[in-house]
Structure formats: structure tokens, C-alpha cells
Write a protein that holds these residues in place. Structure first.
Motif, short mmCIF file in Angstrom:
data_model
loop_
_atom_site.label_atom_id
_atom_site.label_comp_id
_atom_site.label_asym_id
_atom_site.label_seq_id
_atom_site.Cartn_x
_atom_site.Cartn_y
_atom_site.Cartn_z
N LEU A 47 0.91 -1.21 0.04
CA LEU A 47 0.08 0.02 0.02
C LEU A 47 1.07 1.26 -0.07
N LEU A 48 1.93 1.08 0.62
CA LEU A 48 2.86 2.17 0.73
C LEU A 48 3.50 2.65 -0.56
N ARG A 64 -9.75 -3.98 13.32
CA ARG A 64 -8.35 -4.30 14.10
C ARG A 64 -7.37 -4.02 13.03
N PHE A 65 -7.56 -4.63 11.83
CA PHE A 65 -6.58 -4.40 10.94
C PHE A 65 -6.24 -2.90 10.33
N GLY A 73 1.74 3.65 9.05
CA GLY A 73 1.76 4.63 8.29
C GLY A 73 0.83 4.69 7.12
N VAL A 74 -0.11 3.71 6.83
CA VAL A 74 -0.84 3.94 5.90
C VAL A 74 -2.17 4.69 5.89
N ASP A 75 -2.34 5.75 4.95
CA ASP A 75 -3.54 6.56 4.85
C ASP A 75 -4.70 5.54 4.33
N VAL A 76 -5.35 4.92 5.41
CA VAL A 76 -6.48 3.89 5.38
C VAL A 76 -7.67 4.62 4.57
N VAL A 77 -8.00 5.63 5.00
CA VAL A 77 -9.12 6.36 4.33
C VAL A 77 -8.72 6.80 2.79
N GLY A 78 -7.76 7.18 2.66
CA GLY A 78 -7.24 7.61 1.14
C GLY A 78 -7.19 6.43 0.28
N ALA A 79 -6.59 5.18 1.10
CA ALA A 79 -6.52 3.98 0.21
C ALA A 79 -7.71 3.45 -0.27
N VAL A 80 -8.83 3.56 0.55
CA VAL A 80 -10.27 2.95 0.51
C VAL A 80 -10.64 3.79 -0.83
N ARG A 81 -10.71 5.05 -0.60
CA ARG A 81 -11.24 6.18 -1.47
C ARG A 81 -10.47 5.88 -2.89
N ALA A 82 -9.32 5.56 -2.98
CA ALA A 82 -8.71 5.17 -4.27
C ALA A 82 -8.77 3.87 -4.73
N GLY A 83 -9.55 3.22 -4.20
CA GLY A 83 -9.62 1.70 -4.51
C GLY A 83 -8.61 0.76 -4.29
N ALA A 84 -7.37 1.37 -3.60
CA ALA A 84 -6.13 0.44 -3.57
C ALA A 84 -6.56 -0.51 -2.27
#
Length: 473
Positions: A47-48, A64-65, A73-84
Motif C-alpha cells: 500500500l505504501l 483491528r487491521f 503509516g498507511v492512509d487507510v481512508v485515502g487508500a479505500v477512496r482510491a480503490g487501493a
């Protein structure tokens, strides 16, 4: 890129990060926090680096994950929004491709393939974590677990990805799980042991892992030996229960006899008095009625003991403890037994006894039992003696008879239920053995102790204590 503390060099990070497309990892865990750390160590590097991650998990684990990914250090919200970063509910997916406990391969390929295609997007490499296999195992669909592992491997031919599956270690606790466990291992090319083994790192790690496994195997053998000992103990207990059942059967027979005999006497005497009321002399009528009354008292005492033991054993027995004078209760018990048996019973006690903390009705029951036994096992011409002594924190009641006495070998079992059946069956006077067992339970239930001093042929002295009211408070 600098790694976060979670992804710093460790056996955990190396096990889940150093993978390539087509790899199929399986991990085992005991602790939920360890699982979250392992999943984050697996997904975060991709992801990074701009790749994709798919999480097929329960909602509880997903949260939990996500927290562990944010820590890495992962931007979880951004990664979900980007489909990653794609989340899928493991239970929901299972329900869509599991039919009658078996895997529908076509449905699996279509449904999961769509998820992987969406995650890959414009050429992203994909890492997948899935716990559908663990849920299937937990539901008892073990054949479907193996089928699903095979289906994942087949799917990798059309959708390049790295897969990490996880199982809780308790899923394989039973010995019958061994074959399925081996089948699971055979379908993976990397194995991530549980956190116990992951803690071993550094030089000579392999040797220390072997030593740890040897220690655990030795501990397992010890546990097996303990289980075998416990099995032998339970078998011995079962045999004891069988013996006890035989004793209880004999007890039931004796109780029926002990109730039936006086009941027959009562019925016969009352019928005699009723049918010949005008012919019998008054003294004879009085004797017959007195004998009938004593027979009824015998039944009352026996049933009272049986009910008391039953209530004590069930935990439903209660005491009404309050300050009281003990001597009047002693005198009441003596008068009752003296009138019923016409035996000589004398009382020796000072008049200035302090109050005790006790249940008057239960004290009466204890004394009646002890006095009845003293009369039963001593000559008709002898005297039964009762004494009450004042001590520092208690009073001691003693009941002394000049009867047959009790040998030392018999005394150990004297207060056990049915002891009369086992130890003194040769005596002419038979009994259930409940009287002394009941007396012991009642004395101890009021905070006292009971014991016997006796020798065969030299009489017996039964003594018990009652706490003083001032001490009990």
C-alpha cells in the motif's frame, strides 16, 4: 522509504513481506493483536508503494487491521477512496458461494475474481488477506476448507496476487484435526508459525526453535501423563460410586425395614386397643399406647435424619443462629429420651453458663441423636451421663455411656453416612448410620467440632462444642 517500527526487520516482517506473485502464505495465531500485526506487516509495504490490498475478514477483525495499518503509516481512508484498499465481508462471501456445505467453484471464481480485478485497477500488484477458510473451519465445513484453498491456488493463474490466509491455533486442538492440518499446509508455499515461535530471532534461531519445539513436546507428554493419571483417578472414583450405589441400595432396604417395622407395631397395637377397648385393663392400654408412641418417635427421628441429610447435601439447609442458653435445650433432650425409653439419664452442668450462638432446634436434634445412640448401645440398667463444661470461647457437651464401646478401627468411619452398614453390621442393633453423620453436619454447620473417645467394651463418650455468643459476634 523509512520503515515504521511495525515493519522494522523482524522474523514476522520477513515472513510476510518477502513474497512474490503467486505465493500463498498460511499463518497461525493465538492472539488477535498478533494477527493484526501480521496482516499490517503483509499489506502495508504494498500500500505504501502504490500497490493494492484486499482484506476479506470479519468486521471485528477489519477494524483491528485498519488500526494496525494506520500505525504502520498507511492512509487507510485515502487508500479505500482510491480503490487501493478493498474490504470484503468474509461471512457474506461464504454465503454466496457455499452450497450445502460444499464450494461452488464457478461462483467463487466469478465473485472473488471481480474483487481482485477491481483492486488491481491500472496494473497494481495485489496482496490479499483472507480468513474465509478459518470461518469455514469454525463452522465445521472442513472439506470445504481444503476446496477453498485449492480454489485460491487455481484463481492465481488468472489473477496474479499474493495470498495470506490465517487460522487460530485452537482450531487444531483435537487429535482428529491432524490430517486436515497437513492438507492445509500442503496447499501453501510459505508458513507463518504462531507468535510463540515468531519470538525466536537472531543467531542460532533455527536451533533455538528446535529446542523450543522439543520443550513443548516434552510439556505435551507431561500433560498426557497427567491426563492419564486423571483418567485413573476418575475410574477409581467411578468404582467408588458403584460401591456407594450398592451401599445406598442396602440403605434403602434398611430404611424401609426400619419404617415398616414400627409402623406395623403401631397398626397392630392400635387395632388391638380399638377392638378390645372395653376388655383391656387401663394399665395395659397405657402400655400399648406408650409402645405405639415410641414406635412413632422412631419413625420421626429416622425421617428427620433423612430429610436433614438430603437438605444438607443439596446446599439448601439453613441455620437460625442466635444467642441462647444451652442448658434448657440439654434438659429438654434428656427429658424427651428419658420419657421415651424409661432409662436413667443424669445431667451435670453449672447454672451460670454463658449464652452460646446456636440454632436451638438443631442443638435439640444433635443431642437427641447422641442420647438415643447412648441408650441403644448400653445395658438397660446402666446410666447415661450428660455434662456441659464452660471453656474460654465455647461450651463442650459430652454424652457418656457404659455400653459396648467402639474399636479404633471403626472410629474413622463412624461419622460417615451408612457407616453402620459397613462397619458394624454384626451388631444386634442395626441402624442406617445417618444419626451420627447428621449430628456431625449440624454441629459443624453451627461452628463446632464433634469427636468420640471410646474403647471396645468400655463405653463411649461423644463430645461436641458450641461457640459462645460473645465470641461469635
Amino acid at each position: 522509504m523509512e520503515q515504521t517500527p511495525l515493519l522494522a526487520a523482524s522474523s514476522l516482517a520477513r515472513s510476510v513481506v518477502d513474497t512474490s506473485a503467486g505465493d500463498h502464505l498460511v499463518g497461525f495465531y493465538d492472539d488477535e493483536a498478533y494477527l493484526a500485526q501480521a496482516v499490517a506487516a503483509f499489506l502495508a509495504p504494498g500500500l505504501l508503494a502504490g500497490d493494492a490490498g484486499v482484506v476479506v475478514a470479519t468486521p471485528e477483525h477489519r477494524d483491528r487491521f485498519d488500526a494496525a495499518l494506520r500505525e504502520a503509516g498507511v492512509d487507510v481512508v485515502g487508500a479505500v477512496r482510491a480503490g487501493a484498499l478493498v474490504h470484503a465481508d468474509a461471512s457474506d462471501l461464504i454465503d454466496r458461494f457455499l452450497l450445502d456445505g460444499r464450494l461452488d467453484r464457478d461462483a467463487f471464481r466469478r465473485i472473488v475474481g471481480d474483487v481482485l480485478t477491481r483492486a488491481a485497477g491500472e496494473g497494481r500488484r495485489v496482496r490479499v488477506f483472507g480468513e474465509m477458510v478459518a470461518l469455514l473451519w469454525d463452522r465445521g465445513h472442513v472439506p470445504a476448507v481444503v476446496e477453498l484453498e485449492d480454489a485460491w491456488n487455481d484463481l492465481a493463474a488468472d489473477h496474479p496476487f499474493v495470498l495470506f490466509c490465517a487460522y487460530p491455533m485452537h482450531a487444531f486442538d483435537r487429535s482428529e484435526s491432524a490430517e486436515a492440518f497437513r492438507a492445509v499446509l500442503q496447499r501453501h508455499n510459505h508458513v507463518l508459525p504462531s507468535e510463540v515461535l515468531q519470538r525466536v530471532d537472531g543467531p542460532d534461531a533455527t536451533e533455538r526453535l528446535v529446542a523450543l519445539l522439543q520443550q513443548e513436546a516434552g510439556a505435551g507428554r507431561v500433560e498426557i501423563d497427567q491426563l492419564r493419571r486423571r483418567q485413573r483417578e476418575l475410574e477409581a472414583l467411578l468404582e467408588h460410586l458403584r460401591d456407594l450405589d450398592a451401599v445406598r441400595n442396602e440403605f434403602v432396604s434398611m430404611v424401609v425395614h426400619d419404617i415398616q417395622s414400627p409402623a406395623t407395631v403401631v397398626a397392630a397395637l392400635l387395632e388391638l386397643v380399638r377392638s378390645r377397648w372395653h376388655e383391656l385393663p387401663p394399665d395395659t392400654i397405657q402400655d400399648h399406647l406408650g409402645t405405639a408412641l415410641e414406635s412413632i418417635h422412631r419413625i420421626e427421628r429416622l425421617t428427620a435424619d433423612i430429610l436433614t441429610v438430603a437438605r444438607i447435601d443439596s446446599g439448601r439447609f439453613t441455620y437460625e443462629l442466635r444467642p441462647m442458653a444451652l442448658l434448657p435445650v440439654v434438659q429438654q433432650a434428656v427429658a424427651h429420651v428419658r420419657d421415651a425409653t424409661q432409662r436413667a439419664i443424669v445431667v451435670d452442668a453449672p447454672r451460670d453458663l454463658a449464652p452460646v450462638q446456636a440454632d436451638a432446634d438443631r442443638q435439640l436434634q444433635v443431642l437427641t441423636n447422641l442420647l438415643t445412640n447412648a441408650v441403644k448401645f448400653s445395658p438397660d440398667t446402666s446410666v447415661v451421663r450428660v455434662s456441659v463444661e464452660q471453656d474460654t470461647d465455647r461450651q463442650v457437651v459430652r454424652v457418656r455411656d457404659d455400653g459396648v464401646g467402639i474399636g479404633r478401627e471403626e472410629q474413622a468411619a463412624l461419622f460417615l453416612p451408612f457407616s453402620r452398614l459397613r462397619e458394624r453390621a454384626d451388631r444386634q442393633t442395626r441402624g442406617t448410620g445417618l444419626g451420627l453423620h447428621t449430628a456431625k453436619a449440624l454441629v459443624e454447620g453451627q461452628g463446632g467440632l464433634i469427636w468420640v473417645e471410646s474403647e471396645a467394651g468400655k463405653g463411649s463418650t461423644f463430645s461436641y462444642t458450641v461457640p459462645l455468643a460473645s465470641v461469635a459476634r
